[in-house]
Write an enzyme that holds these catalytic residues in place. Structure first.
Site, PDB file in Angstrom:
ATOM      1  N   THR A  77       0.803  -1.218   0.000  1.00  0.00           N
ATOM      2  CA  THR A  77       0.000   0.000   0.000  1.00  0.00           C
ATOM      3  C   THR A  77       0.840   1.274   0.000  1.00  0.00           C
ATOM      4  OG1 THR A  77      -1.858  -1.079   1.045  1.00  0.00           O
ATOM      5  CG2 THR A  77      -1.691   1.304   1.352  1.00  0.00           C
ATOM      6  N   ARG A 161      -1.451   6.033   5.784  1.00  0.00           N
ATOM      7  CA  ARG A 161      -0.325   6.022   4.843  1.00  0.00           C
ATOM      8  C   ARG A 161      -0.766   6.407   3.434  1.00  0.00           C
ATOM      9  NH1 ARG A 161      -1.173   0.907   6.706  1.00  0.00           N
ATOM     10  NH2 ARG A 161      -1.663  -0.808   5.286  1.00  0.00           N
ATOM     11  N   HIS A 478      -1.531  -9.527  -1.299  1.00  0.00           N
ATOM     12  CA  HIS A 478      -0.810  -9.027  -2.471  1.00  0.00           C
ATOM     13  C   HIS A 478       0.630  -8.852  -2.003  1.00  0.00           C
ATOM     14  CE1 HIS A 478      -1.070  -5.267  -0.231  1.00  0.00           C
ATOM     15  NE2 HIS A 478      -2.305  -5.631   0.020  1.00  0.00           N
TER      16      HIS A 478
HETATM   17 ZN   LIG Z   1      -3.048  -1.398  -0.456  1.00  0.00          ZN
END
Ligand SMILES: [Zn+2]
Length: 544
Positions: A77, A161, A478
């Site tokens: 991310t 973030r 992921h």
């Molecule tokens: Zn992400």
């Protein structure tokens, strides 16, 4: 959600008259809206595109790069969001991962969160002070403010973030969800009163139990319960029923994005974004798709309902912008792709889909190697079972050399490991500049490599290995350098214009120079990794 957007925006609706002409792509837009949908893979976009009817259908009628790339290896991310509005790969943004190890810092916790200031006394990588200090390059909103002091730069996200990496340094507003409300870390910034109203509505929603969502024939066709290895509950036929106050279930449901969009809508009105001569930037990151993917995988009824609701919510948001007469342009992409649970992938014919061997965990591997070599301490530092791995600096240089050699050999010998690259190998090659689909594995890792932040070596797992063994919290993820995690949609759309679907690749680093060219912010050739995309109507790529 729709009611919430209408409720917070009603007063401003009465006060605002629709004055804009039909926008023309020749005229620069007054408001750039950049949306990141967390974990929205190109595979999901391709699959669901024929089923979108609302906001995502409108955006898909614009210029669609269906082979967009978050080109780098560490598809997480923080790095992903750092590419979108800087135009740079993580090698340049400095955001190599969500967390990295820095053994030179004073505090005992040597893990550093990408969006924290670890020099603040009493903080840790868990209980951190939010900060953009690790982002080494400016974002588009910063460049706009440098050119036009009246320009506003606003970031709203589910995750801190995401808001930090898209808003960059010194934005006008930065808001993100902290578990019970949307909060900001910006000191001395006037808080629009409407934020408290959105927070009150979000808190009231969270405090109310939710009945299961209604389904659609398409989503119902996906509803099949699948058993999961590793201790997790079966997934596949959930409809987001939730107990009152369940924050985790709230976050992994469409309600979350609805509230984030409601806050974005409220800020558009409160700040009159897009209503001045100088252009404004509104960055929005919608996090629920990611939490739904992690919690339920990507091919069940849960993700189907999430994307159905996301389509509707984005549609409501665009209608709100239309109703205000704002001349706006939208870019939408994702911070990374994602993949389904290996159990369901095997049922669908991917024979090699598997969960990672817990023996690959950095802590476990470090213990084995330290014992074998007669060393002390943990030996290896890192997070999980792949990616950047660091040698313990408390070891002598000769000990570290022996450990590096042994660790690289041990990882390479494991049947689930595709490749291992050392920092020395990575430093010896340049960040690639060719089309991202042609990049070798080491080139993908190189785009994630930054000396001083990245590890002493980097482990690449084989394709279709899911790096989650214990499924009691999350079941899918992921983070790999394989295309299911790298390929993301990149959409550009402006009201009154239509575009085409483009097959040749583009990179998320191209979004910033393309939007900059639309509004006349000069970006010097070579100053960023990305390139202006000439296929996008309104882009004036010669400005490069
Ligand atoms: Zn992400």
């Amino acid at each position: 959600m729709r009611k919430l957007i209408v409720a917070v925006a009603a007063a401003a609706l009465l006060a605002t008259q629709s004055t804009a002409q039909a926008p023309q792509s020749a005229r620069p837009p007054r408001l750039l809206v950049v949306i990141a949908v967390d974990q929205f893979s190109a595979n999901l976009f391709d699959e669901y595109r024929p089923h979108f009817t609302a906001g995502l259908a409108r955006l898909a009628s614009g210029t669609v790069f269906r082979n967009g790339y978050q080109s780098h290896a560490m598809t997480e991310t923080c790095p992903g969001h750092s590419t979108i509005l800087t135009g740079d790969h993580p090698a340049r943004t400095g955001i190599v991962n969500n967390n990295w190890i820095d053994q030179s810092i004073a505090r005992s916790d040597k893990s550093v969160y990408c969006a924290e200031d670890e020099t603040v006394p009493g903080t840790s990588s868990i209980a951190y002070k939010v900060s953009p200090r690790h982002l080494l390059v400016p974002t588009l909103g910063e460049l706009m403010k440098a050119r036009w002091p009246g320009s506003r730069n606003v970031a709203v996200a589910g995750k801190d973030r995401a808001a930090v990496m898209m808003g960059g340094h010194n934005p006008d507003q930065r808001w993100y969800w902290t578990g019970a409300k949307y909060d900001t870390d910006l000191a001395g910034v006037a808080v629009p009163p409407v934020v408290a109203r959105v927070n009150a509505l979000a808190a009231a929603g969270l405090a109310t139990a939710r009945q299961p969502l209604g389904t659609t024939p398409f989503c119902q066709s996906k509803a099949r319960e699948v058993a999961i290895a590793g201790g997790g509950k079966p997934v596949g036929s959930g409809r987001f029923a939730r107990k009152a106050g369940d924050q985790g279930a709230f976050r992994a449901s469409p309600e979350f994005d609805g509230d984030t969009l409601a806050l974005a809508a409220a800020l558009v009105d409160a700040m009159q974004l897009g209503k001045r001569t100088d252009p404004d930037l509104l960055a929005i990151s919608l996090s629920a798709t990611d939490y739904v993917g992690h919690s339920y995988g990507t091919e069940g009824e849960e993700m189907c309902l999430q994307l159905t609701e996301l389509d509707r919510e984005i549609g409501d948001f665009l209608k709100m912008l239309d109703s205000r007469g704002i001349d706006y342009a939208v870019a939408l992409t994702a911070d990374h792709g994602g993949k389904d649970i290996p159990e369901r992938e095997r049922l669908a014919g991917t024979a090699d889909a598997a969960r990672v061997d817990p023996g690959l965990n950095v802590g476990t591997m470090g213990k084995v190697l330290v014992a074998r070599l007669g060393l002390s301490g943990p030996g290896l530092l890192g997070d999980g079972s792949y990616g950047d791995i660091y040698l313990d600096r408390r070891l002598r240089a000769s000990e570290r050399e022996r450990l590096l050699k042994a660790a690289v050999a041990a990882y390479r010998a494991h049947p689930q490991v595709e490749a291992v690259f050392t920092a020395r190998q990575l430093q010896a090659i340049p960040v690639p500049t060719t089309p991202p689909e042609s990049w070798s594995l080491i080139q993908r890792v190189r785009a994630s490599y930054r000396m001083g932040r990245s590890g002493d070596f980097f482990v690449v797992l084989k394709k279709d290995v899911t790096p989650i063994a214990d499924t009691t919290r999350y079941v899918a993820t992921h983070g790999s350098l394989w295309d299911y995690d790298r390929r993301v949609p990149i959409l550009f759309w402006r009201p009154g214009t239509s575009g085409t679907t483009i097959e040749h690749s583009a990179e998320t680093t191209d979004i910033m120079p393309t939007l900059a060219s639309m509004i006349g912010v000069p970006v010097q050739p070579g100053s960023v990794d990305g390139h202006c995309l000439a296929d996008v109507p309104g882009a004036h790529c010669a400005i490069r």
